[in-house]
Scaffold this motif. Structure first.
Motif, PDB file in Angstrom:
ATOM      1  N   PRO A 257       0.628  -1.331  -0.261  1.00  0.00           N
ATOM      2  CA  PRO A 257       0.240   0.234  -0.355  1.00  0.00           C
ATOM      3  C   PRO A 257       0.748   1.293   0.002  1.00  0.00           C
ATOM      4  O   PRO A 257       0.576   2.469  -0.530  1.00  0.00           O
ATOM      5  CB  PRO A 257      -1.359   0.129   1.112  1.00  0.00           C
ATOM      6  CG  PRO A 257       0.300  -0.708   1.933  1.00  0.00           C
ATOM      7  CD  PRO A 257       0.525  -1.980   1.675  1.00  0.00           C
ATOM      8  N   ASP A 258       1.926   1.366   0.739  1.00  0.00           N
ATOM      9  CA  ASP A 258       2.849   2.434   0.808  1.00  0.00           C
ATOM     10  C   ASP A 258       2.989   2.440  -0.805  1.00  0.00           C
ATOM     11  O   ASP A 258       3.802   3.726  -1.183  1.00  0.00           O
ATOM     12  CB  ASP A 258       3.627   2.409   1.560  1.00  0.00           C
ATOM     13  CG  ASP A 258       3.427   2.166   2.902  1.00  0.00           C
ATOM     14  OD1 ASP A 258       2.171   2.251   3.478  1.00  0.00           O
ATOM     15  OD2 ASP A 258       4.150   1.626   3.959  1.00  0.00           O
ATOM     16  N   GLN A 259       3.055   1.697  -1.421  1.00  0.00           N
ATOM     17  CA  GLN A 259       4.407   1.737  -2.921  1.00  0.00           C
ATOM     18  C   GLN A 259       3.577   1.694  -4.348  1.00  0.00           C
ATOM     19  O   GLN A 259       2.733   2.586  -4.884  1.00  0.00           O
ATOM     20  CB  GLN A 259       5.411   1.412  -2.988  1.00  0.00           C
ATOM     21  CG  GLN A 259       6.528   0.845  -2.564  1.00  0.00           C
ATOM     22  CD  GLN A 259       6.315   1.086  -0.929  1.00  0.00           C
ATOM     23  OE1 GLN A 259       5.543  -0.008  -0.475  1.00  0.00           O
ATOM     24  NE2 GLN A 259       7.625   1.015   0.275  1.00  0.00           N
ATOM     25  N   ALA A 260       2.071   1.412  -3.509  1.00  0.00           N
ATOM     26  CA  ALA A 260       0.854   1.179  -5.023  1.00  0.00           C
ATOM     27  C   ALA A 260       1.204   0.400  -5.365  1.00  0.00           C
ATOM     28  O   ALA A 260       1.336   0.583  -6.703  1.00  0.00           O
ATOM     29  CB  ALA A 260       0.490   3.098  -5.173  1.00  0.00           C
ATOM     30  N   VAL A 261       1.528  -1.036  -4.784  1.00  0.00           N
ATOM     31  CA  VAL A 261       2.671  -2.310  -6.236  1.00  0.00           C
ATOM     32  C   VAL A 261       1.945  -3.010  -5.623  1.00  0.00           C
ATOM     33  O   VAL A 261       1.315  -3.818  -4.868  1.00  0.00           O
ATOM     34  CB  VAL A 261       3.718  -2.199  -6.145  1.00  0.00           C
ATOM     35  CG1 VAL A 261       4.047  -3.230  -7.073  1.00  0.00           C
ATOM     36  CG2 VAL A 261       4.568  -0.397  -6.507  1.00  0.00           C
ATOM     37  N   ALA A 262       0.905  -4.024  -7.050  1.00  0.00           N
ATOM     38  CA  ALA A 262       0.040  -5.136  -7.006  1.00  0.00           C
ATOM     39  C   ALA A 262       0.366  -5.830  -7.857  1.00  0.00           C
ATOM     40  O   ALA A 262       1.066  -5.560  -9.061  1.00  0.00           O
ATOM     41  CB  ALA A 262      -1.141  -4.774  -6.865  1.00  0.00           C
ATOM     42  N   GLY A 323       8.849   7.694  -6.993  1.00  0.00           N
ATOM     43  CA  GLY A 323       8.935   9.210  -8.347  1.00  0.00           C
ATOM     44  C   GLY A 323       7.349   9.832  -8.917  1.00  0.00           C
ATOM     45  O   GLY A 323       7.636   9.978  -9.845  1.00  0.00           O
ATOM     46  N   ARG A 324       6.727   8.572  -8.547  1.00  0.00           N
ATOM     47  CA  ARG A 324       5.742   8.612  -9.306  1.00  0.00           C
ATOM     48  C   ARG A 324       4.307   9.772  -8.551  1.00  0.00           C
ATOM     49  O   ARG A 324       4.891  10.046  -7.296  1.00  0.00           O
ATOM     50  CB  ARG A 324       4.923   6.768  -9.576  1.00  0.00           C
ATOM     51  CG  ARG A 324       5.606   6.208  -9.789  1.00  0.00           C
ATOM     52  CD  ARG A 324       4.822   5.342 -10.314  1.00  0.00           C
ATOM     53  NE  ARG A 324       3.530   4.444  -9.474  1.00  0.00           N
ATOM     54  CZ  ARG A 324       3.888   3.670  -8.848  1.00  0.00           C
ATOM     55  NH1 ARG A 324       5.250   2.950  -8.797  1.00  0.00           N
ATOM     56  NH2 ARG A 324       3.608   3.134  -7.621  1.00  0.00           N
ATOM     57  N   GLN A 325       3.277  10.076  -9.310  1.00  0.00           N
ATOM     58  CA  GLN A 325       2.868  10.802  -8.567  1.00  0.00           C
ATOM     59  C   GLN A 325       1.859  10.157  -7.272  1.00  0.00           C
ATOM     60  O   GLN A 325       1.028   8.999  -8.183  1.00  0.00           O
ATOM     61  CB  GLN A 325       1.473  10.784  -9.594  1.00  0.00           C
ATOM     62  CG  GLN A 325       1.719  12.539 -10.410  1.00  0.00           C
ATOM     63  CD  GLN A 325       1.763  14.014  -9.416  1.00  0.00           C
ATOM     64  OE1 GLN A 325       1.644  13.990  -8.549  1.00  0.00           O
ATOM     65  NE2 GLN A 325       2.961  14.484 -10.757  1.00  0.00           N
ATOM     66  N   PRO A 326       1.399  10.522  -6.446  1.00  0.00           N
ATOM     67  CA  PRO A 326       0.626   9.643  -5.359  1.00  0.00           C
ATOM     68  C   PRO A 326      -0.551   8.941  -6.070  1.00  0.00           C
ATOM     69  O   PRO A 326      -1.301   9.450  -6.282  1.00  0.00           O
ATOM     70  CB  PRO A 326       0.210  10.593  -4.432  1.00  0.00           C
ATOM     71  CG  PRO A 326       1.046  11.391  -4.973  1.00  0.00           C
ATOM     72  CD  PRO A 326       1.008  11.684  -6.260  1.00  0.00           C
ATOM     73  N   ALA A 327      -1.148   7.774  -5.620  1.00  0.00           N
ATOM     74  CA  ALA A 327      -2.021   7.479  -6.352  1.00  0.00           C
ATOM     75  C   ALA A 327      -3.114   7.719  -5.352  1.00  0.00           C
ATOM     76  O   ALA A 327      -3.237   8.180  -4.482  1.00  0.00           O
ATOM     77  CB  ALA A 327      -1.447   5.180  -6.138  1.00  0.00           C
ATOM     78  N   ALA A 328      -4.603   6.977  -6.210  1.00  0.00           N
ATOM     79  CA  ALA A 328      -5.517   7.510  -5.601  1.00  0.00           C
ATOM     80  C   ALA A 328      -5.800   6.405  -4.524  1.00  0.00           C
ATOM     81  O   ALA A 328      -5.375   4.934  -3.866  1.00  0.00           O
ATOM     82  CB  ALA A 328      -6.353   6.996  -6.364  1.00  0.00           C
ATOM     83  N   TYR A 329      -6.373   7.304  -3.646  1.00  0.00           N
ATOM     84  CA  TYR A 329      -6.231   6.186  -2.339  1.00  0.00           C
ATOM     85  C   TYR A 329      -7.690   5.132  -2.161  1.00  0.00           C
ATOM     86  O   TYR A 329      -8.442   4.939  -2.935  1.00  0.00           O
ATOM     87  CB  TYR A 329      -7.316   6.760  -0.828  1.00  0.00           C
ATOM     88  CG  TYR A 329      -7.734   5.931   0.625  1.00  0.00           C
ATOM     89  CD1 TYR A 329      -6.296   5.648   0.945  1.00  0.00           C
ATOM     90  CD2 TYR A 329      -8.993   6.510   0.388  1.00  0.00           C
ATOM     91  CE1 TYR A 329      -6.559   5.012   2.452  1.00  0.00           C
ATOM     92  CE2 TYR A 329      -8.788   5.254   1.958  1.00  0.00           C
ATOM     93  CZ  TYR A 329      -7.893   4.754   2.619  1.00  0.00           C
ATOM     94  OH  TYR A 329      -8.329   4.426   3.948  1.00  0.00           O
ATOM     95  N   VAL A 330      -7.231   3.574  -1.798  1.00  0.00           N
ATOM     96  CA  VAL A 330      -8.357   2.572  -1.519  1.00  0.00           C
ATOM     97  C   VAL A 330      -8.679   1.877  -0.526  1.00  0.00           C
ATOM     98  O   VAL A 330      -6.988   2.003   0.267  1.00  0.00           O
ATOM     99  CB  VAL A 330      -7.722   1.325  -3.094  1.00  0.00           C
ATOM    100  CG1 VAL A 330      -7.434   2.494  -4.254  1.00  0.00           C
ATOM    101  CG2 VAL A 330      -6.737   0.652  -2.791  1.00  0.00           C
ATOM    102  N   VAL A 331      -9.145   1.323  -0.496  1.00  0.00           N
ATOM    103  CA  VAL A 331      -9.457   0.465   0.921  1.00  0.00           C
ATOM    104  C   VAL A 331      -9.177  -0.987   0.839  1.00  0.00           C
ATOM    105  O   VAL A 331      -9.674  -1.805  -0.603  1.00  0.00           O
ATOM    106  CB  VAL A 331     -11.128   0.142   0.946  1.00  0.00           C
ATOM    107  CG1 VAL A 331     -11.386  -0.517   2.301  1.00  0.00           C
ATOM    108  CG2 VAL A 331     -11.515   1.873   1.466  1.00  0.00           C
ATOM    109  N   VAL A 332      -8.681  -1.235   1.743  1.00  0.00           N
ATOM    110  CA  VAL A 332      -8.130  -2.826   0.954  1.00  0.00           C
ATOM    111  C   VAL A 332      -8.518  -3.881   2.129  1.00  0.00           C
ATOM    112  O   VAL A 332      -8.458  -3.832   3.604  1.00  0.00           O
ATOM    113  CB  VAL A 332      -6.188  -2.832   1.398  1.00  0.00           C
ATOM    114  CG1 VAL A 332      -5.790  -3.897   1.380  1.00  0.00           C
ATOM    115  CG2 VAL A 332      -4.749  -1.824   0.581  1.00  0.00           C
ATOM    116  N   LEU A 333      -9.005  -4.611   1.540  1.00  0.00           N
ATOM    117  CA  LEU A 333      -9.679  -5.591   2.831  1.00  0.00           C
ATOM    118  C   LEU A 333      -9.196  -6.902   2.093  1.00  0.00           C
ATOM    119  O   LEU A 333      -9.050  -7.736   1.132  1.00  0.00           O
ATOM    120  CB  LEU A 333     -11.507  -5.920   2.092  1.00  0.00           C
ATOM    121  CG  LEU A 333     -12.047  -4.863   2.069  1.00  0.00           C
ATOM    122  CD1 LEU A 333     -13.637  -4.624   1.396  1.00  0.00           C
ATOM    123  CD2 LEU A 333     -12.488  -4.471   3.755  1.00  0.00           C
ATOM    124  N   PRO A 334      -9.632  -7.838   3.471  1.00  0.00           N
ATOM    125  CA  PRO A 334      -8.850  -9.407   3.048  1.00  0.00           C
ATOM    126  C   PRO A 334      -9.850 -10.533   1.862  1.00  0.00           C
ATOM    127  O   PRO A 334     -11.396 -10.117   1.934  1.00  0.00           O
ATOM    128  CB  PRO A 334      -9.270 -10.036   4.827  1.00  0.00           C
ATOM    129  CG  PRO A 334     -10.104  -9.209   4.979  1.00  0.00           C
ATOM    130  CD  PRO A 334      -9.990  -7.943   4.581  1.00  0.00           C
TER     131      PRO A 334
END
Length: 335
Positions: A257-262, A323-334
């Motif tokens: 979540p901190d890097q917005a990488v999936a 170095g990227r623009q901040p990603a949109a806020y998303v909710v993370v669920l199990p």
């Protein structure tokens, strides 16, 4: 001397690759050595040579060995008058091939009452005796040499074996061992089963479902191993992503979540609805990337064969986040 007395054999200038006298010969080889058909017939009296298959002879008395039967099947498939097209001319496939690949779930060669031989589809050749001729479609795969014998790769050999099996448990064991034993990926097996039109058989479909579950489990284990072995930051595992108060964005196998990488594992298999599944996957990935989330696509094969390279890909994506623009806020669920 009577008509049952074998002719005293003269030495034949036939040698195997090991330098020992060849145990088998095809009719055209014998003709090339100047041995007429009449003499061949005379040598095949009791206590002499034996005709194992049309145009294929064992040049000594006694029962043929398992290796004799394999090589006789190949000699039959390669005999003169059946000139192959470009590519491999013949290879062992089916259960015999899986035995040579050392499948514990395949029977010993000595117990097989049939040997499958894969030939190009343009060949005019019929099954005979204990040899079943299987035609490649659309083209022959590249064979693997095992014990000096050309053998079909595992995925193709599994499909050819399954085509002649009706026992659901045997089919399930073969498919599971192909994946669990590290011989090939689930997608390769399912692709061959689909090509052979075997996915309409209920017992095969049930085994494929178990196979895909087995393949996903193995891929997830390799992903955990990659993160651990290459000291990547711990992600959130197997989560669903949503926009706050908005729609479901889809599930991913790992998320930082901190890097917005999936990371998403592609464990799809070729099925009739593959195009629809691919379109859905593509839409999900494009949607996430529009929100500023980097999606790293990994396949089971890449994880198995080049785990270090895949770890580098993930690490690079994590490092590039700053170095990227901040990603949109998303909710993370199990998930």
């Amino acid at each position: 001397m009577n008509h049952n007395t074998p002719i005293t054999p003269r030495p034949l200038p036939l040698a195997s690759r090991t330098g020992r006298p060849e145990r088998l010969a095809a009719a055209d080889q014998l003709r090339a050595l100047g041995i007429p058909a009449g003499e061949v017939a005379a040598r095949c009296r009791p206590g002499g040579w034996q005709q194992l298959l049309p145009g294929v002879f064992l040049l000594q008395p006694g029962p043929p060995t398992s290796e004799d039967r394999l090589r006789a099947a190949l000699l039959y498939a390669r005999r003169t008058g059946a000139v192959p097209a470009q590519g491999p001319d013949a290879m062992i496939t089916g259960l015999a091939a899986l035995t040579l690949h050392r499948f514990s779930s395949a029977p010993p060669l000595t117990t097989l009452d049939r040997i499958d031989v894969l030939v190009p589809r343009t060949r005019r050749l019929r099954s005979t005796g204990w040899v079943r001729v299987v035609r490649a479609a659309p083209e022959s795969p590249e064979p693997v040499e095992l014990t000096g014998v050309p053998v079909a790769p595992v995925a193709r050999a599994v499909a050819d074996a399954v085509s002649g099996l009706s026992d659901a448990e045997t089919v399930r064991r073969l498919l599971t061992e192909a994946v669990r034993g590290g011989h090939c990926e689930p997608g390769a097996v399912v692709r061959e089963l689909s090509r052979a039109r075997l996915l309409t058989r209920p017992h095969v479909v049930d085994a494929v479902d178990a196979l895909l579950a087995e393949g996903r489990s193995l891929s997830e284990e390799r992903l955990y191993e990659m993160v651990r072995e290459f000291a990547l930051p711990d992600p959130l595992w197997n989560v669903d992503l949503r926009l706050p108060g908005g729609p479901h964005l889809g599930g991913v196998d790992a998320y930082w979540p901190d890097q917005a990488v999936a990371v998403e594992l592609d464990t799809r298999a070729p099925r009739q609805d593959d195009d629809a599944l691919w379109s859905e996957y593509t839409r999900k990935r494009e949607h996430l990337e529009r929100l500023g989330i980097t999606v790293v696509h990994l396949t089971p094969r890449k994880l198995r064969e080049a785990m270090d390279q895949q770890a580098t890909v993930v690490r690079t994506a994590l490092m590039a986040a700053s170095g990227r623009q901040p990603a949109a806020y998303v909710v993370v669920l199990p998930r």
